[in-house]
Design a protein around this motif. Sequence first.
Motif: not given
Length: 324
Positions: A25, A28, A34-35, A37-39, A41-42
């Motif tokens: 993540a 990249d 995508r979900e 990765r977003e989790r 990075m959050k």
Amino acid sequence: MQSRRVTIRDVAHAAGVSRQTVTRAINDMADISRETRERVMKTVEELGYRPNRFAIELSRQRTLSVGLIIGTFRNPYYAQLADAFVNELQRRDWQLVVGTSERGEAEVIGAMAAQVDAIVGYIDQAEDEIAATFRGMPIIRLEHRATTAGIHSVELDWERGIADMVSALRAKGSRRFAMIDAAAPEPHGLAPRRRFFEDAVGEPCTVVTETQSIAGGADGIRNLLERDPRIDTVLAFNDLMAMGAVQGAHTLGIAVPDTIRIVGIDGLSLGEAVSPRLTSLSLESAAVAGEAAEILAQLFAGGPVPDGSLTRAVTPVVVWRESA
């Protein structure tokens, strides 16, 4: 304030994924939704995790970048220190980015943090603020002992260096000491100069405070001798003031070092340009740069870090020339 640096393991645990997934993540990479990765990075943002870019670049055998924060290039000591870091980092095939805090420490820190893998220098922020600002980036403070995990330091052993200097001056015949101190000393832990000098002398000594300049040193020697004409040895806050004191003594018709010995602090090569050549307590710029680089090398090699911080000390030593 965090007691330790957030690790990739912490991020993986909080996000409910593997360490490999966190790595994908952050970099990249493929093979991650995508979900997810977003989790991840959050979670990285919430925990304040900062990937160890230095170690990543080291493994890829790419050039590494170190930031150096100094006060101003108008002070010759800082220029000499920067030169020492250039030489040390070139030897290691690392790059150096230099910034001054003249227009504000926060501004130079903000600009530099995005460019480098680690920062060394004179940083006045409180350590909890430093930890929050740099979020895991290796930081080495100069002349401040670090007390917070993840922040490291290179100290100057003022007490020993000044005590050795005073002892050697006594052996040369010095008996009545005085000091030209700075009227508004810079921060960064420089105040111990006067304190340790007075401790080493062991008796009351005359002290005047002047501006950090050649003119300030000239005013200082005149004011000292007006207060006590028997003074035979003067320590100046830095080499610029000491060079001014030498000039001031010439103007007063006082022989240096026959009548009065004058010593500076910094160890500037510029001291060779005055007559008599300036004796100075050298702050050992090359040694400071070398110790800072050794701390970075240990950190990024994964070496042990006692209590979360590494501290190394450099002892100032006298460069004996003609003025004392």
